[in-house]
Write a protein that holds these residues in place. Sequence first.
Motif, PDB file in Angstrom:
ATOM      1  N   ALA A 179      21.115  19.151  -1.860  1.00 17.50           N
ATOM      2  CA  ALA A 179      21.239  20.521  -2.353  1.00 17.50           C
ATOM      3  C   ALA A 179      22.219  21.330  -1.522  1.00 17.50           C
ATOM      4  O   ALA A 179      23.004  22.119  -2.068  1.00 17.50           O
ATOM      5  N   ILE A 180      22.214  21.149  -0.201  1.00 23.67           N
ATOM      6  CA  ILE A 180      22.989  22.018   0.679  1.00 23.67           C
ATOM      7  C   ILE A 180      24.335  21.423   1.079  1.00 23.67           C
ATOM      8  O   ILE A 180      25.390  22.062   0.909  1.00 23.67           O
ATOM      9  N   ILE A 181      24.323  20.194   1.612  1.00 23.45           N
ATOM     10  CA  ILE A 181      25.566  19.601   2.135  1.00 23.45           C
ATOM     11  C   ILE A 181      26.685  19.570   1.087  1.00 23.45           C
ATOM     12  O   ILE A 181      27.810  20.021   1.363  1.00 23.45           O
ATOM     13  N   PRO A 182      26.431  19.049  -0.129  1.00 24.37           N
ATOM     14  CA  PRO A 182      27.540  18.990  -1.108  1.00 24.37           C
ATOM     15  C   PRO A 182      28.088  20.359  -1.475  1.00 24.37           C
ATOM     16  O   PRO A 182      29.298  20.510  -1.678  1.00 24.37           O
ATOM     17  N   THR A 183      27.220  21.377  -1.571  1.00 24.04           N
ATOM     18  CA  THR A 183      27.729  22.694  -1.964  1.00 24.04           C
ATOM     19  C   THR A 183      28.585  23.314  -0.869  1.00 24.04           C
ATOM     20  O   THR A 183      29.482  24.114  -1.153  1.00 24.04           O
ATOM     21  N   ILE A 184      28.295  22.969   0.385  1.00 23.68           N
ATOM     22  CA  ILE A 184      29.139  23.473   1.476  1.00 23.68           C
ATOM     23  C   ILE A 184      30.553  22.926   1.347  1.00 23.68           C
ATOM     24  O   ILE A 184      31.547  23.661   1.454  1.00 23.68           O
ATOM     25  N   PHE A 185      30.658  21.634   1.082  1.00 25.72           N
ATOM     26  CA  PHE A 185      31.985  21.019   0.971  1.00 25.72           C
ATOM     27  C   PHE A 185      32.608  21.275  -0.390  1.00 25.72           C
ATOM     28  O   PHE A 185      33.813  21.100  -0.575  1.00 25.72           O
ATOM     29  N   ALA A 186      31.799  21.699  -1.376  1.00 30.23           N
ATOM     30  CA  ALA A 186      32.357  22.017  -2.699  1.00 30.23           C
ATOM     31  C   ALA A 186      33.289  23.209  -2.617  1.00 30.23           C
ATOM     32  O   ALA A 186      34.202  23.364  -3.439  1.00 30.23           O
ATOM     33  N   ALA A 187      33.058  24.076  -1.603  1.00 31.24           N
ATOM     34  CA  ALA A 187      33.938  25.233  -1.429  1.00 31.24           C
ATOM     35  C   ALA A 187      35.356  24.823  -1.095  1.00 31.24           C
ATOM     36  O   ALA A 187      36.295  25.598  -1.268  1.00 31.24           O
ATOM     37  N   ALA A 188      35.523  23.576  -0.626  1.00 30.23           N
ATOM     38  CA  ALA A 188      36.860  23.060  -0.304  1.00 30.23           C
ATOM     39  C   ALA A 188      37.490  22.368  -1.505  1.00 30.23           C
ATOM     40  O   ALA A 188      38.520  21.716  -1.360  1.00 30.23           O
TER      41      ALA A 188
ATOM     42  N   ILE B 206      35.889  20.046  -3.394  1.00 30.45           N
ATOM     43  CA  ILE B 206      35.301  18.724  -3.661  1.00 30.45           C
ATOM     44  C   ILE B 206      34.066  18.950  -4.539  1.00 30.45           C
ATOM     45  O   ILE B 206      32.917  18.762  -4.123  1.00 30.45           O
ATOM     46  N   GLY B 207      34.271  19.414  -5.752  1.00 31.12           N
ATOM     47  CA  GLY B 207      33.187  19.795  -6.639  1.00 31.12           C
ATOM     48  C   GLY B 207      32.339  18.639  -7.099  1.00 31.12           C
ATOM     49  O   GLY B 207      31.184  18.824  -7.497  1.00 31.12           O
ATOM     50  N   ALA B 208      32.869  17.418  -7.062  1.00 31.99           N
ATOM     51  CA  ALA B 208      32.105  16.258  -7.530  1.00 31.99           C
ATOM     52  C   ALA B 208      30.872  16.002  -6.672  1.00 31.99           C
ATOM     53  O   ALA B 208      29.918  15.357  -7.120  1.00 31.99           O
ATOM     54  N   LEU B 209      30.890  16.526  -5.429  1.00 27.30           N
ATOM     55  CA  LEU B 209      29.746  16.310  -4.548  1.00 27.30           C
ATOM     56  C   LEU B 209      28.528  17.130  -4.973  1.00 27.30           C
ATOM     57  O   LEU B 209      27.397  16.796  -4.628  1.00 27.30           O
ATOM     58  N   ASN B 210      28.761  18.205  -5.724  1.00 28.37           N
ATOM     59  CA  ASN B 210      27.673  19.086  -6.122  1.00 28.37           C
ATOM     60  C   ASN B 210      26.959  18.512  -7.350  1.00 28.37           C
ATOM     61  O   ASN B 210      27.055  19.031  -8.460  1.00 28.37           O
ATOM     62  N   ILE B 211      26.211  17.418  -7.115  1.00 24.26           N
ATOM     63  CA  ILE B 211      25.587  16.713  -8.237  1.00 24.26           C
ATOM     64  C   ILE B 211      24.461  17.524  -8.870  1.00 24.26           C
ATOM     65  O   ILE B 211      24.091  17.286 -10.023  1.00 24.26           O
ATOM     66  N   MET B 212      23.889  18.493  -8.157  1.00 24.51           N
ATOM     67  CA  MET B 212      22.816  19.309  -8.726  1.00 24.51           C
ATOM     68  C   MET B 212      23.357  20.516  -9.483  1.00 24.51           C
ATOM     69  O   MET B 212      22.587  21.250 -10.112  1.00 24.51           O
ATOM     70  N   ARG B 213      24.679  20.716  -9.403  1.00 17.88           N
ATOM     71  CA  ARG B 213      25.337  21.813 -10.096  1.00 17.88           C
ATOM     72  C   ARG B 213      24.709  23.169  -9.733  1.00 17.88           C
ATOM     73  O   ARG B 213      24.393  23.977 -10.595  1.00 17.88           O
ATOM     74  N   LEU B 214      24.534  23.369  -8.448  1.00 14.00           N
ATOM     75  CA  LEU B 214      24.030  24.652  -7.977  1.00 14.00           C
ATOM     76  C   LEU B 214      25.162  25.673  -7.981  1.00 14.00           C
ATOM     77  O   LEU B 214      26.343  25.318  -7.848  1.00 14.00           O
TER      78      LEU B 214
ATOM     79  N   ALA C 278      10.402  16.038  -6.671  1.00 15.69           N
ATOM     80  CA  ALA C 278       9.902  17.420  -6.748  1.00 15.69           C
ATOM     81  C   ALA C 278      10.896  18.456  -6.233  1.00 15.69           C
ATOM     82  O   ALA C 278      11.131  19.481  -6.906  1.00 15.69           O
ATOM     83  N   PRO C 279      11.537  18.267  -5.069  1.00 15.24           N
ATOM     84  CA  PRO C 279      12.490  19.273  -4.596  1.00 15.24           C
ATOM     85  C   PRO C 279      13.709  19.414  -5.501  1.00 15.24           C
ATOM     86  O   PRO C 279      14.226  20.528  -5.665  1.00 15.24           O
ATOM     87  N   PHE C 280      14.196  18.305  -6.075  1.00 17.26           N
ATOM     88  CA  PHE C 280      15.336  18.392  -6.987  1.00 17.26           C
ATOM     89  C   PHE C 280      15.028  19.366  -8.123  1.00 17.26           C
ATOM     90  O   PHE C 280      15.828  20.243  -8.457  1.00 17.26           O
ATOM     91  N   ILE C 281      13.851  19.207  -8.721  1.00 15.08           N
ATOM     92  CA  ILE C 281      13.464  20.054  -9.850  1.00 15.08           C
ATOM     93  C   ILE C 281      13.233  21.490  -9.393  1.00 15.08           C
ATOM     94  O   ILE C 281      13.741  22.447 -10.000  1.00 15.08           O
ATOM     95  N   ALA C 282      12.479  21.655  -8.300  1.00 13.79           N
ATOM     96  CA  ALA C 282      12.132  22.994  -7.834  1.00 13.79           C
ATOM     97  C   ALA C 282      13.359  23.775  -7.374  1.00 13.79           C
ATOM     98  O   ALA C 282      13.515  24.962  -7.707  1.00 13.79           O
ATOM     99  N   ILE C 283      14.218  23.132  -6.601  1.00 13.50           N
ATOM    100  CA  ILE C 283      15.407  23.825  -6.092  1.00 13.50           C
ATOM    101  C   ILE C 283      16.324  24.238  -7.235  1.00 13.50           C
ATOM    102  O   ILE C 283      16.890  25.337  -7.238  1.00 13.50           O
ATOM    103  N   LYS C 284      16.488  23.381  -8.247  1.00 12.30           N
ATOM    104  CA  LYS C 284      17.330  23.722  -9.400  1.00 12.30           C
ATOM    105  C   LYS C 284      16.749  24.910 -10.156  1.00 12.30           C
ATOM    106  O   LYS C 284      17.493  25.831 -10.562  1.00 12.30           O
ATOM    107  N   LEU C 285      15.423  24.942 -10.339  1.00 16.49           N
ATOM    108  CA  LEU C 285      14.787  26.060 -11.039  1.00 16.49           C
ATOM    109  C   LEU C 285      14.949  27.363 -10.256  1.00 16.49           C
ATOM    110  O   LEU C 285      15.234  28.424 -10.842  1.00 16.49           O
TER     111      LEU C 285
END
Length: 700
Positions: free
Chosen positions: A612-621, A623-631, A685-692
């Motif tokens: 949830a966190i690591i990919p979105t940090i690098f997505a700012a650079a 690298i959007g493909a890392l944001n698999i949860m599409r936050l 459970a966290p995948f679902i909860a964090i996305k919601l």
Amino acid sequence: MTSNSISTPSGPRDSRRHTPKVDMSGLYQRAIREAFIKLDPRHAIQNPVMFVVWLGTIVTALLTFDPNLFGTVPDTGKQRLLNGLITLILFFTVVFANFAEAIAEGRGKAQADALRSTRSDTTARKLLPDGSIQQVNSTELRRGDQVKIVAGDMIPADGEVVQGIASVDESAITGESAPVLKQPGTDIASSVTGGTRILSDELVIRVTSDPGQGFIDRMIALVEGASRSKTPNEIALTVLLAVLTLVFLIVVSTVPPLANFVGAPTTIAIMVALLVALIPTTIGGLLSAIGIAGMDRVAQFNVIATSGRAVEACGDINTLVLDKTGTITLGNRLADEFIPVNGHSLEDVAAISLAASVFDETPEGRSIVALAEQLGASATFDSQKAEGVEFSARTRMSGTNLPDGGEVRKGAVDSIKGFVRSRSVSVGDSRSGSIPTDLDAAYEHVSKLGGTPLAVCKDNDIYGVIYLKDIVKPGLRERFDQLRRMGVKTIMLTGDNRITASVIAQEAGVDDFIAEATPEDKISVIRAEQAQGKLVAMTGDGTNDAPALAQANVGVAMNSGTQAAKEAANMVDLDSDPTKLIDLVTIGKQLLITRGALTTFSIANDIAKYFAIIPTIFAAAGIGALNIMRLKSPESAIISALIYNALIIPALIPLALKGVKFRPLTADQLLQRNILIYGVGGVIAPFIAIKLIDLIIPFS
């Protein structure tokens, strides 16, 4: 064949506490207050994981007031808002963890308050050496003092009955309304507890505990957690969580250089949030609550434990050593039949059996007298001039010395054979001094029925065999099967002969048995099992059980037993139900299963929070493909992950307090089940909860 009726219980006895209901009003308010009090750093530092969160809260709070405290950041207003939200969420994460511990402690303190209400200072009649009575306050009594108690009095302190017979109301301790008969000289009815009330007659007791060290005092210390110390497994898990926290601290410290390298710089507040999200805060926040709840469940089963170490040890038990009588069988063996031998008549056997039992006040002795009287037998001697011979584990016999010099004995067949041989003299009777050929046949007949054969003789003449009927408690075979599936071995100890023991063992379903066991055999069996690296539990109530109870890893003494047994054991069963040991093993294993399940769930959560966190940090650079949860954004991902991280702790408090449902499975089966439910579930459970949460919160 004449038989006595033997009653059996209609079903398993509910061993839950029936003491006055604990007033739970205000429990949550008190827990909330305690949660904020526990923010004291002197308390917070005792939990390494939550102390890191506590320190992180301080750091982000400082950054909320000055976002540029550790370096210049763009868009100070937005950064201050983000830092403030992170601080608020981290603060409540610590509070929720404290609340979990406080609610568990609160239940124990509420029970302790209920117990304190049953304890009060009373005036006691202390017996002085000259025989006079001195009125003193119960707090002035010391170990060794003798006190006289009459009907209606509250028993002022724990003690042993030395004189008198009386009924005692122990409902304040055990919750059972039926009074208990107390009398001196017996292992099962001579111990009295301070705070109970005498209902009839009068007693003289010898005080066995100093003020503040009585039974109720120890119970209060147990349930309110005053004497709770961390168990070895709990300490080991705390060390593991601390190591994992250090590992994640190192991992997080490598993120800023990588983020700067790809053009996505981060802030200190975000790194603190990332660290808190990745460390095992869930189990860290619930660990103390799980241990306290385990102690609470033991108290609910009317058992007092000296420490959490004893409770946890129940879960690691490999071997159960159980007495047959009262544990596996109903306890009161009753005379069911007289079998004549050596040419004697049934009436002869009944008369001699009655003579051997007139001084025997045990249920067995009384049943022999009752059966003999049904057959028309009666005492033909002056009982005032006769002398009773008490049973001893060494001789394995009891009986009566008659006024005319005759000796009547009943006991184990081998013991009676030895007695007869020792008194063999020629008296002109071909039967005298010899062992009847039909004795062994009668012995085997009773043994094969699963009963206990007692031979009865007068001087050097064996008259017959008494058939004492044993009944195996219903449902034990199924419970032993459950223990076997968990890898727990059961060993039955009995003073009966090998044939009888094998029949009872087979019917009950135990794994092994020791026949004709002496008190020394109990210690030998325990030491032999421990020499193989096993943990052993056993029950006992007599003074001769004390060495074995002290030797066992878990020793459970009966409340009706002697003071020596209680002091040697590390648990005391207030209901005096020897089968409670099986329940304690279940509670101990449930404690370990709950701790393992929530640890698995907590560590599995880290996988989802990582994605949830690591990919979105690098997505700012870019690298959007890392944001698999599409936050929505790195900020939204961090806030969503932290909100989930905080809320999951109070959400799991009921499970931590109640415990994971116990199932009699092997260690491998439990591991597979934990991984499937709490491992896979902890990832999903966290995948679902964090996305919601990300969809709900407006932060982007």
